[in-house]
Design an enzyme around this catalytic site. Structure first.
Site, PDB file in Angstrom:
ATOM      1  N   ARG B  54      41.494  46.507  40.994  1.00 59.21           N
ATOM      2  CA  ARG B  54      42.410  46.846  42.092  1.00 59.21           C
ATOM      3  C   ARG B  54      43.864  46.800  41.634  1.00 59.21           C
ATOM      4  O   ARG B  54      44.636  47.741  41.855  1.00 59.21           O
ATOM      5  CB  ARG B  54      42.226  45.871  43.254  1.00 59.21           C
ATOM      6  N   THR B  55      44.235  45.703  41.016  1.00 64.46           N
ATOM      7  CA  THR B  55      45.630  45.556  40.609  1.00 64.46           C
ATOM      8  C   THR B  55      45.981  46.536  39.497  1.00 64.46           C
ATOM      9  O   THR B  55      47.054  47.126  39.471  1.00 64.46           O
ATOM     10  CB  THR B  55      45.888  44.099  40.166  1.00 64.46           C
ATOM     11  N   LYS B  82      40.697  32.179  22.212  1.00 66.29           N
ATOM     12  CA  LYS B  82      41.357  32.665  21.001  1.00 66.29           C
ATOM     13  C   LYS B  82      42.803  32.968  21.346  1.00 66.29           C
ATOM     14  O   LYS B  82      43.204  34.114  21.496  1.00 66.29           O
ATOM     15  CB  LYS B  82      40.689  33.946  20.492  1.00 66.29           C
ATOM     16  N   ARG B 104      48.172  40.734  33.077  1.00 61.94           N
ATOM     17  CA  ARG B 104      47.297  39.904  33.915  1.00 61.94           C
ATOM     18  C   ARG B 104      46.573  38.962  32.972  1.00 61.94           C
ATOM     19  O   ARG B 104      46.026  39.404  31.969  1.00 61.94           O
ATOM     20  CB  ARG B 104      46.298  40.811  34.618  1.00 61.94           C
TER      21      ARG B 104
END
Ligand SMILES: [Zn+2]
Lengths: 438, 331
Positions: B54-55, B82, B104
């Site tokens: 969505r974002t 990592k 994100r």
């Protein structure tokens, strides 16, 4: 050692009246007027304006060898220790393999002896592999050439109360001590910083003070019950200070350490998400800092220990969550203590207190007989000269430790180690480490 | 404003400028020809270390409607275990000539690290980091509230005097943190409502009120209620769960029909999505006439267009509130 003869001129023992000291044959051979009279061909060290302390003793050092030689080796770590004014360090057990057998502790002890910078006293693991399930062969480590007296699963808490009780009891047989990394594991799952106002804003998982205090409370009660001594590693909260103060008032054999970084840094500095400030236990609040400083000044906290924890760049050059816990400290410890305690107006803490908390008391806790001794004739020549008026700026790459993860990068600190003598040999002169010639 | 890392960093003037710019952008989106030219030749990278279709789509649509080139870089699975990958990825993007990075990440502070560690020069836009912040979500929420509550007088205004409830899992919510910061900056009065287990220690210093009682908070007739998503796995996680059962959570903290009626018909019903219908919000509330949940999605594109525009195109000629006019002129 007979080749090493030094006449230290005009140094102030514990900041008192200046005098001369003659170091010869590995001992303090003479003081006062006698020192110059007996000096002969001794090398003269002009120590006017310098404070002379007994060689510093660290009860909590991660030398990383064996296993993480990319972060530090016994050689690089002990050379850094000498530059920081130390003549003895206790090498923590969380190496790879873990120092949980006589073989590993003897290996570390030999590496230290061969390096020759300081007395390396290995710490033995309490439990096999630090797994917290069954006791390591504590007796074998105590009887080994390394003569282990301090046992710790540091990095991990001995959280099982029965196992902790047994460890406390068992080490009495050889006058050992269990050094507890007080961290209730269930209360700190995923925790990366102090739980409080700052963690709430930053959205980082909090490490609550109660997770330390509940273990400290439990362990002083266990120590009382079985009549053992217990040592609290890197005590970091105001509540822990209160508990230890209460325990001492009851006569419980508890000792405690505070790190230099917990004397000055608070969780506010984590706001930039810089992993250089990620450490375990985490940096706490200003109230906690005030409490541990007061506790160190009034003797509730017995010693300063560095928790020197070197890490390679890649373990810090990442997200805060992903970064390793730990800070280097051997070369900044004395300066931080001078800054936060000796020069501070709000606590009563002098050079004698520095000697007590950074040399005599840690040596006593670790049962290191010939370290932390008075500056007197006939005592071992473990001696540190400090320029109290010097100021220096911390540049990570200029430190002797193999890792750059100091939280004090760019800070100007007071006090500089000018010279260190270990068993009469000058390991540091003019601030520069001196390789062994012969 | 060089980066958009946290709603906390925005002044009232900057926040209002973004909302006004978003309004100008939204106006252009009513037209048949939606595409605007100002970011032609610029490359926007969507760097997603965590799944959020969505974002990502919202940022992608926003960038494309400003004529930017978009590179979607999904790095899921290479997150915290990592850590070095963040630095390597950032330097790769730098080498590829990214003009802006939308990130994100599951780790709180990862956008901050990206923006301040010297790994990359481009502006960084936080599209949600761990439990920390999601500033464009707060901006689109504020935009949606302002549009409804101020109506014709929206341009240039803030949210002074409005009362907003934010209900649910505040502890793990970047949406809640961002909204508390931004709504406070814009003058609104925020009340967080949650069971005590889902509020962080330290919440007492936030610029808002805190309540454990949704019915009492609803009875005070707020102007808007924002329901936060509650993940069902919170029930069974460490320590025996944050609440006893989904049923109990829903009874005490869900927006059901009775609470919807208690709110009255003028209160906006909001949700950042995706919804757990039947847990934190009932179908009746989600589908009610006062729900603006789909409009939030629509407004997200306009708000993200505004942010990209102000960070990338507005840098040279930005002069306060005249920017929306600049956008109109350029069409
Ligand atoms: Zn520890």
């Amino acid at each position: 050692m007979s080749a090493h003869r030094y006449l230290i001129r005009g140094a102030a023992p514990l900041g008192g009246d200046p005098t001369d000291l003659l170091l010869a044959d590995g001992v303090i051979a003479a003081t006062g007027a006698e020192a110059a009279a007996q000096a002969g061909d001794a090398q003269v060290v002009d120590a006017a304006g310098l404070v002379v302390l007994p060689g510093l003793v660290d009860l909590h050092t991660h030398l990383r060898e064996p296993g993480r030689e990319d972060a530090e080796t016994v050689l690089s770590g002990t050379r850094a220790a000498a530059v920081g004014g130390f003549t003895c360090v206790h090498a923590m057990a969380n190496t790879q393999p873990v120092a949980d057998t006589a073989g590993v502790v003897e290996q570390v002890w030999r590496l230290g002896r061969d390096a020759g910078w300081v007395d390396v006293r290995p710490v033995g693991a309490v439990t096999v592999g630090l797994a917290g399930e069954r006791l390591a062969e504590l007796g074998a480590m105590a009887d080994s050439a390394a003569r282990v007296r301090v046992f710790s699963d540091d990095g991990v808490c001995v959280s099982d109360p029965v196992l902790m009780r047994r460890a406390l009891e068992y080490v009495k047989a050889f006058d050992g001590v269990v050094a507890q990394h007080a961290q209730e594991p269930r209360l700190t799952e995923g925790a990366v910083m102090n739980e409080g106002v700052v963690s709430a804003e930053l959205g980082l998982t909090g490490w609550p003070a109660v997770a330390e205090e509940s273990i400290v409370a439990r362990d002083v009660l266990l120590a009382e019950h079985v009549g053992s001594r217990v040592h609290i590693c890197h005590l970091s909260t105001a509540g822990s200070v209160d508990i230890v103060r209460w325990a001492k008032s009851r006569g419980i054999q508890v000792t405690a350490e505070v790190t230099p970084h917990h004397l000055v840094l608070t969780d506010e500095i984590v706001r930039g998400y810089d992993p250089q400030f990620k450490v375990n236990p985490p940096l706490r609040t200003a109230e906690d800092v005030a409490a541990v400083r007061a506790g160190l000044a009034d003797g509730t906290i017995d010693i300063v220990a560095t928790d020197h924890a070197p890490h390679p760049v890649e373990d810090k050059d990442c997200e805060f969550d992903a970064a390793a816990f730990g800070m280097t400290g051997l070369e900044t410890a004395l300066s931080v203590v001078i800054s936060s305690m000796v020069l501070a107006d709000d606590v009563d803490f002098g050079w004698a207190d520095v000697a007590r908390t950074m040399s005599a008391a840690p040596a006593a806790i670790g049962r290191v007989a010939d370290q932390g001794r008075p500056l007197a004739v006939g005592e071992p020549a473990h001696v540190t000269l400090v320029d109290p008026d010097a100021r220096w700026t911390v540049v990570p790459r200029e430190l002797r430790t193999a890792s750059d993860n100091t939280p004090f990068a760019g800070r100007e600190l007071p006090g500089r180690v000018v010279a260190t003598f270990y068993g009469g040999r000058a390991t540091v002169l003019d601030g520069v480490p001196q390789e062994r010639t012969a | 404003m060089r980066h958009l890392l946290s709603a906390h960093d925005l002044s009232r003037e900057e926040a209002v400028l973004i909302l006004d710019t978003a309004a100008a952008m939204a106006a252009t989106q009513q037209r048949e020809m939606k595409k605007l030219p100002p970011l032609r030749g610029k490359t926007v990278v969507n760097l997603f270390f965590e799944d959020s279709t969505r974002t990502r789509i919202s940022f992608e649509a926003a960038a494309k409607r400003l004529s930017a080139d978009v590179i979607n870089f999904s790095a899921k699975g290479s997150s915290v275990s990592k850590g070095e990958s963040l630095k390597d990825t950032a330097q790769t993007l730098q080498a590829m000539g990214a003009d802006a990075v939308v990130i994100r990440h599951a780790a709180s502070g990862a956008p901050h690290r990206l923006a301040t560690s010297g790994w990359i020069d481009a502006p960084v836009i936080n599209a949600g980091d761990g439990k920390h912040q999601h500033p464009t979500q707060a901006l689109l929420d504020a935009y949606t509230m302002r549009r409804h509550l101020r109506g014709e007088d929206a341009i240039g205004s803030d949210l002074a005097g409005f009362r907003v409830l934010v209900v649910g899992d505040v502890l793990h919510s970047r949406v809640a943190r961002s909204n508390v910061d931004l709504l406070h900056t814009l003058g609104a009065h925020v009340t967080l409502v949650a069971p005590p287990t889902l509020l962080p220690v330290g919440v007492g210093t936030w610029p808002c009120e805190v309540s454990y009682d949704l019915d009492a908070a609803v009875a005070a007739r707020p102007d808007a209620i924002m329901m936060l998503r509650v993940q069902r796995e919170r029930m069974s996680s460490a320590g025996g769960g944050f609440f006893p059962s989904p049923q109990e959570y829903s009874r005490k903290y869900g927006l059901d029909g009775a609470r919807l009626r208690a709110l009255g018909p003028d209160a906006l019903v909001m949700h950042p999505g995706p919804m757990n219908r039947g847990l934190e919000i009932s179908a009746e509330a989600a589908d009610s006439a006062q729900a603006v949940i789909l409009e939030q999605v629509t407004n997200g594109v306009a708000v993200r267009m505004a942010v990209l525009y102000l960070l990338l195109a507005g840098a040279d000629d930005r002069a306060g509130v005249s920017t929306p006019e600049l956008v109109k002129d350029s069409v």
